[in-house]
Each structure stands twice: as C-alpha cells, then as structure tokens.
Design an enzyme around this catalytic site. Structure first.
Site: not given
Length: 429
Positions: A263, A306, A359
């Site tokens: 990340d 993601d 999302c």
C-alpha cells in the site's frame, strides 16, 4: 437513560457534527467520555439515533420542513424506530432530560408532508449533486438503490477456511441469529439491529480470537473470490490497506503460492501483521516501499487493485461520509484511480490478470475508469464477466448486475451487500 435523554443526547451529538464538521465516530466517542454515567445500552441507543438520522437526513428534513439536528433526530425515530408523533410525545412527557415535545406546528408539518410526494433525491436520501450519477448507473431503479444505501446494514463475517469451516463457526455463534450468506460460500450474516439494539461484539468471541473468522462485508468477500486467486499462483495486492482482501485471497489459495501485500501509505498496512498471524496466513509478504516491487514487474499472475474511492457503496455503514463528500473529492479519487491502474498494470505478466475493485456506486469511478484504461492499453481486454461470475457462484448470477464486457456491480438493493464494482482484465500473452 429513558428515550428522552437518549434523544436529547443524539441531538447534541448531531449539533456537534454539524458545527464542527467532525466524523460521527469522534463526536460519539467524545460524548461518551463526557457522559461516563451512560451505560453501554445508552451509548448504543444514542449512536443508533445519530446514525439513523444521518442515513435518513433528507427524508427527515423534508417531513419537518427543517434542516435542524432536532428534525433529523426526531425524524430518525419516526422513520426507523416505528414511532409516531403521538407515541413520541407520550414517551417524552414528564422526562426532565427530554427535548421539548413535538409542537403543533411540527405535527402539522408531519401530517402535510408526504415522502411519496418528495423529489427523487429526497426519497433516495442522497445529495442532489450525486443523484445524476446513481441514475446514470442504475436507471429507473436508482431511487431504490439510494433507499437501500440508507438502511441499517447487517454484520457480515468471513470464515477463515484455513482454520475452520462455516458450519463449525455457525455453531460457535449460536444465539446470535447468524446464518449463511446468500452468495459467498464462506460468509455468515447477522441481521441488522432494530431500535436501540446492538450487534454482538464478535471480536470478543473465542472463534474470532482463534482466527476462525474476520469481519468482512459479503460484497467484499465476493470481490475477492472474483479476483481469481488460486493455489500456487503469484499475486500482488497493490492497495492492500489493512489486509481484508489479502486474507481472503490467501484462504482461497490455501496458503500456497505467494501474495505480495503493498500500500502506498504505510500506516494503512499497520494492522495487517497481527491479522496475518491470527489467521495463520503464511504465504504473504508485506512490501511497504514501492521501489521494492521492481523485481515483480510483468511477473504476477494476478494483480488486485482495490482502489481508493469515494466509498459511496458503504454509505449505510458510514452515512456521514455522503454529506461530507464533494465533487472536488470525486475528481481527486478519479485521478488517483487512473494513476494506480497504470502503475499496477506494470506487474501483470503476459497472460495474467488485472482485477479492479471499488466500493463505489458511481460510474465515473467504475466503468468509465476501465474504459479509459482500455483505450490507452490495447494489450488488456476484459474477460467475459458473466461467465466469470457463473463459474464462481453457480446459479447465482441473478444476484448481481452483470455486463459481460463492462464488469460486475453488487448493490444493497440488488445483491443485499454493500456497493462494489469488479472488473477483470486479461493481458495478452
């Protein structure tokens, strides 16, 4: 505390959120610290009123013809707690800690204003500027999607198949109304709470401490399965964050092969180490520095992105986020997504796959980003998403919005999950 005191407290917290522009969790925590006499049940009830008020903010304001915290809090009880103006005034009467009773003018407004007559964005409980995005994504069904995003969410769990099976975990959670999820083969769902109730603290359960389960929305579980991680392959989880999907990928790979968890913000990775240990995950390497990824270029069988996004698909869990979101923040996220897709694609081997997940419920962050990437990268092409979904969830294709070319959308109204978008791209061999 009686209902009146809880309602007054919720109004106080909502006023704090509005005037100081604070996250809801921070405002509720500070209220709890300054009101230590309040028990766990009281704090849960106050939190429920606050979150319901934020979920149904526009509906409540429309009914009262007012945008005050009082209107939002009272509206929450009317809309979500099965209260009526009469029952509320009866419950508040004689309670010295309660806010003033509903006035004749307020009762008259509630009688005159009907949600069936309200503008679509009000009935959907979304900001006006977001309504066209939802309509573009879902057509005539967009209001229903907004309403589903304004409902209380369930508590979803993922069974860690490295250590336990779903039936075993369900036995451990007996008494919690837990049941198998409708789509994910490894999911367990505890239904939404009602009124002043609260979800069980599953993180205090022995099953959680033993690593048998993780808290993870069913939509996130489905996205991880669709990514296509199989035993023995090489995977880069490029935006791993706290590691929720990393753990799901590892379980799907049966601890075989290799996952590199990265990340760009190191602090997001901090929780992953304890989670890996508790879950008995042994095939994950955490790579915090971007330069250390260089040896992986064009070598990964699967790269999962993601992507950071507006989080509009999670509004039922974080309703304050939809009122803080701005069009400027959406633009920033879109630029980040475009950059991350380009960076992450470098690691996909010829014949490998790039899986993009958000999302978000907005087409700008989903299909539009994939379309733009494909125009600029002719060596990638979308897989047949209809076939992909059916291969992973046989007989359940009707539970997702699937376009064979454009990708897969999971939504609260259609799928019963948080809002997620998944697109899988294959690199030419």
């Amino acid at each position: 505390m009686r209902l009146g005191g809880r309602l007054a407290a919720a109004i106080e917290v909502l006023e704090d959120i509005r005037t100081r522009h604070r996250p809801t969790a921070d405002a509720l925590r500070d209220w709890g610290v300054s009101h230590r006499f309040a028990g766990a049940g009281d704090r849960a009830a106050v939190g429920n009123i606050v979150y319901d008020a934020l979920r149904r903010k526009r509906s409540a304001e429309y009914l009262f013809g007012s945008d005050t915290p009082r209107a939002a809090a009272f509206g929450a009880l009317l809309l979500e707690w099965d209260e009526s103006p009469q029952s509320l005034n009866e419950a508040l009467s004689g309670d010295k800690f309660a806010p003033p009773l509903l006035s004749e003018d307020e009762i008259e407004a509630l009688s005159a204003n009907r949600l069936d007559d309200a503008p679509d964005a009000v009935r959907a409980d979304v900001p006006d500027w977001c309504a066209p995005f939802l309509e573009a994504q879902f057509g005539a069904g967009w209001v229903a999607e907004g309403q589903a995003l304004s409902a209380r969410p369930p508590l979803d769990l993922r069974v860690n198949t490295l250590k336990a099976g779903r039936d075993k975990v369900l036995r451990e959670l007996s008494g919690m109304h837990a049941a198998p999820t409708a789509i994910s083969p490894n999911g367990i769902r505890i239904p939404p709470i009602r009124g002043s109730g609260r979800h069980p603290n599953v993180q205090a359960e022995p099953a959680f401490r033993k690593g048998w389960l993780e808290v993870q929305d069913e939509g996130s579980q489905i996205a991880a399965i669709l990514a296509g991680a199989e035993p023995g392959i090489q995977v880069l989880d490029y935006c791993a964050g706290a590691g929720g999907k990393t753990l799901a990928l590892s379980a799907g790979m049966e601890n075989r092969g290799q996952i590199f968890a990265h990340d760009s913000e190191k602090q997001r990775l901090a929780p992953i180490f304890d989670r890996l240990r508790r879950a008995d995950v042994r095939n994950v390497q955490v790579v915090s520095r971007a330069e250390d990824l260089a040896p992986l270029e064009r070598k990964m069988d699967l790269v999962l992105v993601d992507a950071p996004c507006t989080g509009s698909g999670t509004w039922r869990r974080r309703p304050d986020a939809k009122w803080r979101l701005t069009d400027r923040q959406l633009d920033v996220r879109m630029a980040e997504q475009e950059k991350i897709l380009v960076e992450a694609s470098r690691f996909v081997r010829p014949g490998g796959r790039l899986t993009y997940v958000t999302c978000s419920m907005f087409p700008q962050e989903n299909v539009e980003r994939i379309d733009a990437f494909l125009v600029a990268n002719s060596d990638f092409m979308p897989v047949d998403h209809a076939r992909l979904f059916e291969s992973r969830f046989e007989g359940k294709s009707g539970s997702a919005r699937i376009d064979a070319v454009k990708g897969i959308s999971l939504t609260p109204a259609y799928s019963g999950t948080d809002g997620f978008y998944v697109a899988v791209l294959s690199r030419a061999a």
